[in-house]
Write an enzyme that holds these catalytic residues in place. Structure first.
Site, PDB file in Angstrom:
ATOM      1  N   ASP A 258       0.874  -1.161   0.000  1.00 27.42           N
ATOM      2  CA  ASP A 258       0.000   0.000   0.000  1.00 27.42           C
ATOM      3  C   ASP A 258       0.924   1.228   0.000  1.00 27.42           C
ATOM      4  O   ASP A 258       2.130   1.100   0.256  1.00 27.42           O
ATOM      5  CB  ASP A 258      -0.862  -0.054   1.267  1.00 27.42           C
ATOM      6  CG  ASP A 258      -1.724   1.176   1.432  1.00 27.42           C
ATOM      7  OD1 ASP A 258      -2.451   1.518   0.495  1.00 27.42           O
ATOM      8  OD2 ASP A 258      -1.660   1.816   2.516  1.00 27.42           O
ATOM      9  N   LEU A 259       0.393   2.404  -0.307  1.00 32.60           N
ATOM     10  CA  LEU A 259       1.270   3.581  -0.378  1.00 32.60           C
ATOM     11  C   LEU A 259       1.148   4.460   0.877  1.00 32.60           C
ATOM     12  O   LEU A 259       2.040   4.518   1.718  1.00 32.60           O
ATOM     13  CB  LEU A 259       0.931   4.400  -1.635  1.00 32.60           C
ATOM     14  CG  LEU A 259       1.749   5.668  -1.828  1.00 32.60           C
ATOM     15  CD1 LEU A 259       3.218   5.363  -2.046  1.00 32.60           C
ATOM     16  CD2 LEU A 259       1.207   6.466  -3.033  1.00 32.60           C
ATOM     17  N   ASP A 260      -0.015   5.113   0.989  1.00 28.74           N
ATOM     18  CA  ASP A 260      -0.218   6.068   2.082  1.00 28.74           C
ATOM     19  C   ASP A 260      -0.263   5.332   3.424  1.00 28.74           C
ATOM     20  O   ASP A 260      -1.110   4.464   3.629  1.00 28.74           O
ATOM     21  CB  ASP A 260      -1.529   6.829   1.832  1.00 28.74           C
ATOM     22  CG  ASP A 260      -1.843   7.815   2.933  1.00 28.74           C
ATOM     23  OD1 ASP A 260      -0.931   8.173   3.684  1.00 28.74           O
ATOM     24  OD2 ASP A 260      -3.002   8.232   3.029  1.00 28.74           O
TER      25      ASP A 260
ATOM     26  N   THR B  11       1.346  10.319   3.784  1.00 28.92           N
ATOM     27  CA  THR B  11       0.635  11.410   3.110  1.00 28.92           C
ATOM     28  C   THR B  11      -0.706  11.714   3.791  1.00 28.92           C
ATOM     29  O   THR B  11      -1.380  12.671   3.409  1.00 28.92           O
ATOM     30  CB  THR B  11       0.410  11.082   1.614  1.00 28.92           C
ATOM     31  OG1 THR B  11       0.166   9.694   1.508  1.00 28.92           O
ATOM     32  CG2 THR B  11       1.618  11.445   0.786  1.00 28.92           C
TER      33      THR B  11
ATOM     34  N   LYS C 115      -8.580   6.657   6.075  1.00 32.55           N
ATOM     35  CA  LYS C 115      -7.383   5.960   5.590  1.00 32.55           C
ATOM     36  C   LYS C 115      -7.777   4.792   4.686  1.00 32.55           C
ATOM     37  O   LYS C 115      -8.620   3.972   5.053  1.00 32.55           O
ATOM     38  CB  LYS C 115      -6.547   5.458   6.763  1.00 32.55           C
ATOM     39  CG  LYS C 115      -5.782   6.584   7.420  1.00 32.55           C
ATOM     40  CD  LYS C 115      -4.773   6.063   8.420  1.00 32.55           C
ATOM     41  CE  LYS C 115      -3.971   7.218   8.981  1.00 32.55           C
ATOM     42  NZ  LYS C 115      -3.149   6.815  10.119  1.00 32.55           N
ATOM     43  N   GLY C 116      -7.172   4.744   3.520  1.00 32.93           N
ATOM     44  CA  GLY C 116      -7.442   3.653   2.577  1.00 32.93           C
ATOM     45  C   GLY C 116      -8.753   3.807   1.828  1.00 32.93           C
ATOM     46  O   GLY C 116      -9.068   3.018   0.944  1.00 32.93           O
TER      47      GLY C 116
ATOM     48  N   ARG D 175     -11.271   8.724  -2.760  1.00 33.24           N
ATOM     49  CA  ARG D 175     -11.575  10.163  -2.671  1.00 33.24           C
ATOM     50  C   ARG D 175     -13.082  10.408  -2.617  1.00 33.24           C
ATOM     51  O   ARG D 175     -13.575  11.156  -1.769  1.00 33.24           O
ATOM     52  CB  ARG D 175     -10.958  10.886  -3.869  1.00 33.24           C
ATOM     53  CG  ARG D 175     -10.720  12.352  -3.610  1.00 33.24           C
ATOM     54  CD  ARG D 175     -10.131  13.013  -4.849  1.00 33.24           C
ATOM     55  NE  ARG D 175      -8.934  12.359  -5.346  1.00 33.24           N
ATOM     56  CZ  ARG D 175      -8.417  12.572  -6.563  1.00 33.24           C
ATOM     57  NH1 ARG D 175      -8.985  13.412  -7.387  1.00 33.24           N
ATOM     58  NH2 ARG D 175      -7.336  11.910  -6.959  1.00 33.24           N
TER      59      ARG D 175
ATOM     60  N   SER E 210      -2.492   0.606  -4.273  1.00 37.52           N
ATOM     61  CA  SER E 210      -2.970   1.790  -3.541  1.00 37.52           C
ATOM     62  C   SER E 210      -4.316   2.272  -4.068  1.00 37.52           C
ATOM     63  O   SER E 210      -4.624   2.111  -5.244  1.00 37.52           O
ATOM     64  CB  SER E 210      -1.929   2.911  -3.690  1.00 37.52           C
ATOM     65  OG  SER E 210      -2.474   4.147  -3.315  1.00 37.52           O
ATOM     66  N   ALA E 211      -5.094   2.908  -3.175  1.00 36.35           N
ATOM     67  CA  ALA E 211      -6.374   3.494  -3.582  1.00 36.35           C
ATOM     68  C   ALA E 211      -6.182   4.862  -4.234  1.00 36.35           C
ATOM     69  O   ALA E 211      -7.091   5.400  -4.860  1.00 36.35           O
ATOM     70  CB  ALA E 211      -7.272   3.646  -2.356  1.00 36.35           C
TER      71      ALA E 211
ATOM     72  N   ASN F 136      -3.168   9.465  -7.166  1.00 41.74           N
ATOM     73  CA  ASN F 136      -1.926  10.246  -7.266  1.00 41.74           C
ATOM     74  C   ASN F 136      -0.691   9.392  -6.974  1.00 41.74           C
ATOM     75  O   ASN F 136       0.403   9.931  -6.791  1.00 41.74           O
ATOM     76  CB  ASN F 136      -1.973  11.414  -6.275  1.00 41.74           C
ATOM     77  CG  ASN F 136      -3.131  12.358  -6.572  1.00 41.74           C
ATOM     78  OD1 ASN F 136      -3.239  12.877  -7.673  1.00 41.74           O
ATOM     79  ND2 ASN F 136      -4.014  12.557  -5.597  1.00 41.74           N
TER      80      ASN F 136
ATOM     81  N   LYS G  73     -11.120  -0.584  -2.020  1.00 42.45           N
ATOM     82  CA  LYS G  73     -10.922  -1.415  -0.827  1.00 42.45           C
ATOM     83  C   LYS G  73     -12.106  -1.171   0.106  1.00 42.45           C
ATOM     84  O   LYS G  73     -12.556  -0.032   0.187  1.00 42.45           O
ATOM     85  CB  LYS G  73      -9.619  -1.032  -0.095  1.00 42.45           C
ATOM     86  CG  LYS G  73      -8.352  -1.194  -0.924  1.00 42.45           C
ATOM     87  CD  LYS G  73      -7.150  -0.577  -0.188  1.00 42.45           C
ATOM     88  CE  LYS G  73      -5.923  -0.545  -1.068  1.00 42.45           C
ATOM     89  NZ  LYS G  73      -4.770   0.163  -0.475  1.00 42.45           N
TER      90      LYS G  73
ATOM     91  N   GLU H 115      -0.190  -3.299   4.621  1.00 39.50           N
ATOM     92  CA  GLU H 115      -1.327  -2.355   4.664  1.00 39.50           C
ATOM     93  C   GLU H 115      -1.431  -1.652   6.011  1.00 39.50           C
ATOM     94  O   GLU H 115      -1.179  -2.266   7.043  1.00 39.50           O
ATOM     95  CB  GLU H 115      -2.631  -3.131   4.480  1.00 39.50           C
ATOM     96  CG  GLU H 115      -3.328  -2.938   3.160  1.00 39.50           C
ATOM     97  CD  GLU H 115      -3.843  -1.530   2.889  1.00 39.50           C
ATOM     98  OE1 GLU H 115      -3.979  -0.729   3.826  1.00 39.50           O
ATOM     99  OE2 GLU H 115      -4.131  -1.239   1.719  1.00 39.50           O
ATOM    100  N   ASP H 116      -1.849  -0.375   5.988  1.00 38.19           N
ATOM    101  CA  ASP H 116      -2.049   0.343   7.251  1.00 38.19           C
ATOM    102  C   ASP H 116      -3.524   0.573   7.566  1.00 38.19           C
ATOM    103  O   ASP H 116      -3.846   1.127   8.610  1.00 38.19           O
ATOM    104  CB  ASP H 116      -1.356   1.718   7.222  1.00 38.19           C
ATOM    105  CG  ASP H 116      -2.093   2.683   6.310  1.00 38.19           C
ATOM    106  OD1 ASP H 116      -2.403   2.291   5.166  1.00 38.19           O
ATOM    107  OD2 ASP H 116      -2.379   3.812   6.752  1.00 38.19           O
TER     108      ASP H 116
HETATM  109  P1  B16 Z   1      -6.360  10.247  -3.847  1.00 35.36           P
HETATM  110  P2  B16 Z   1      -3.582   4.258   0.082  1.00 35.36           P
HETATM  111  C1  B16 Z   1      -5.418   6.205  -0.005  1.00 35.36           C
HETATM  112  O1  B16 Z   1      -4.101   5.757  -0.254  1.00 35.36           O
HETATM  113  C2  B16 Z   1      -5.445   7.101   1.240  1.00 35.36           C
HETATM  114  O2  B16 Z   1      -5.147   6.345   2.396  1.00 35.36           O
HETATM  115  C3  B16 Z   1      -6.804   7.736   1.399  1.00 35.36           C
HETATM  116  O3  B16 Z   1      -6.809   8.579   2.524  1.00 35.36           O
HETATM  117  C4  B16 Z   1      -7.140   8.519   0.119  1.00 35.36           C
HETATM  118  O4  B16 Z   1      -8.423   9.109   0.206  1.00 35.36           O
HETATM  119  C5  B16 Z   1      -7.086   7.561  -1.077  1.00 35.36           C
HETATM  120  O5  B16 Z   1      -5.793   6.986  -1.162  1.00 35.36           O
HETATM  121  C6  B16 Z   1      -7.380   8.273  -2.388  1.00 35.36           C
HETATM  122  O6  B16 Z   1      -6.338   9.184  -2.641  1.00 35.36           O
HETATM  123  O7  B16 Z   1      -7.269  11.354  -3.458  1.00 35.36           O
HETATM  124  O8  B16 Z   1      -4.898  10.638  -3.948  1.00 35.36           O
HETATM  125  O9  B16 Z   1      -6.821   9.507  -5.075  1.00 35.36           O
HETATM  126  O10 B16 Z   1      -3.489   4.169   1.570  1.00 35.36           O
HETATM  127  O11 B16 Z   1      -4.551   3.260  -0.515  1.00 35.36           O
HETATM  128  O12 B16 Z   1      -2.227   4.231  -0.590  1.00 35.36           O
HETATM  129 MG    MG Z   2      -2.821   3.199   3.328  1.00 37.08          MG
END
Ligand code: B16
Ligand code: MG
Length: 218
Positions: free
Chosen positions: A9-11, A17, A45-46, A49, A114-115, A118, A145, A169-170
């Site tokens: 996973d990323l964030d 982030t 988290k996860g 948007r 990642s979700a 970006n 997810k 994953e977090d």
């Molecule tokens: P974006 P992950 C997720 O990243 C974030 O945890 C979550 O807070 C965010 O809303 C989602 O990505 C969408 O992000 O607005 O950049 O498309 O934890 O799945 O890496």
């Molecule tokens: Mg995450």
């Protein structure tokens, strides 16, 4: 050598982030007169948007038009991107490079799962993109997810069976997605929150090379 698929996973796993998402969502909530706490941010988290904005509106008991919804999502992302633009490799979470380098040395396939829409920009900013054999992010999936789609696509791209994949994953939603995909789930963060993961570590400093060897050879 045994090959397993390692999916990150990323964030919250590679970089933090969440603090930038929080700043941008907070400003948006304020403009709608909605109180938005750091605790509520935890629940985003996860979460994608679209679902994040839906949750914030529900917390504030607000309904808005479809056009305003689209406009607010655009504004939130613009602000978020302005924080991302300032990121550097200093923001990579502790020992992530060591674990990635160990996996590369052992010729293990690595993917992002990642979700975030970006994700590619962020990986470029922190100079980690080159380490990934595959990248699956919010642009590649139709179901967010806890649906396992993101991880199943990653397994397919790595050409590794789901049962031979390991997910870091977090988020609760992400751990659920990994478990549903029949993958080994490793929670990064608080054990009280990530209790459904097969293993939980506070961060990558707790993940030894020995443990990685075991994952590869099991
Ligand atoms: P974006 P992950 C997720 O990243 C974030 O945890 C979550 O807070 C965010 O809303 C989602 O990505 C969408 O992000 O607005 O950049 O498309 O934890 O799945 O890496
Ligand atoms: Mg995450």
């Amino acid at each position: 050598m045994n090959k397993k698929g390692f999916i990150f996973d990323l964030d919250g796993v590679i970089v933090d982030t969440a603090k930038y998402h929080f700043l941008a969502w907070q400003r948006l909530a304020k403009s709608l007169d909605i109180d938005f706490t750091e605790e509520e941010n935890e629940q985003l988290k996860g979460v994608s948007r679209v679902h994040s904005l839906e949750k914030i509106l529900a917390w504030g008991n607000k309904t808005i038009s479809e056009a305003q919804f689209t406009e607010l999502m655009g504004k939130k992302n613009e602000e978020y991107l302005s924080y991302i633009a300032e990121m550097s490799s200093d923001e990579i979470l502790p020992d992530v490079p060591r674990v990635l380098e160990t996996l590369i040395e052992k010729q293990q396939p690595i993917s992002l799962g990642s979700a975030s829409k970006n994700a590619r920009i962020i990986l470029e900013r922190v100079a980690l993109k080159k380490h990934f054999d595959a990248i699956v992010d919010g642009n590649d999936v139709s179901k967010a997810k806890p649906d396992p789609e993101v991880f199943l696509i990653a397994a397919k791209l790595l050409n590794i069976k789901p049962k031979d994949c390991i997910v870091f994953e977090d988020s609760v939603a992400g751990v659920e997605a990994a478990n549903t995909a029949n993958m080994i789930s490793i929670g990064i963060g608080n054990e009280a929150v990530l209790g459904d993961a097969q293993y939980v570590f506070k961060d990558f400093t707790e993940i030894s090379d020995d443990f990685i060897n075991k994952l590869i050879n099991n």
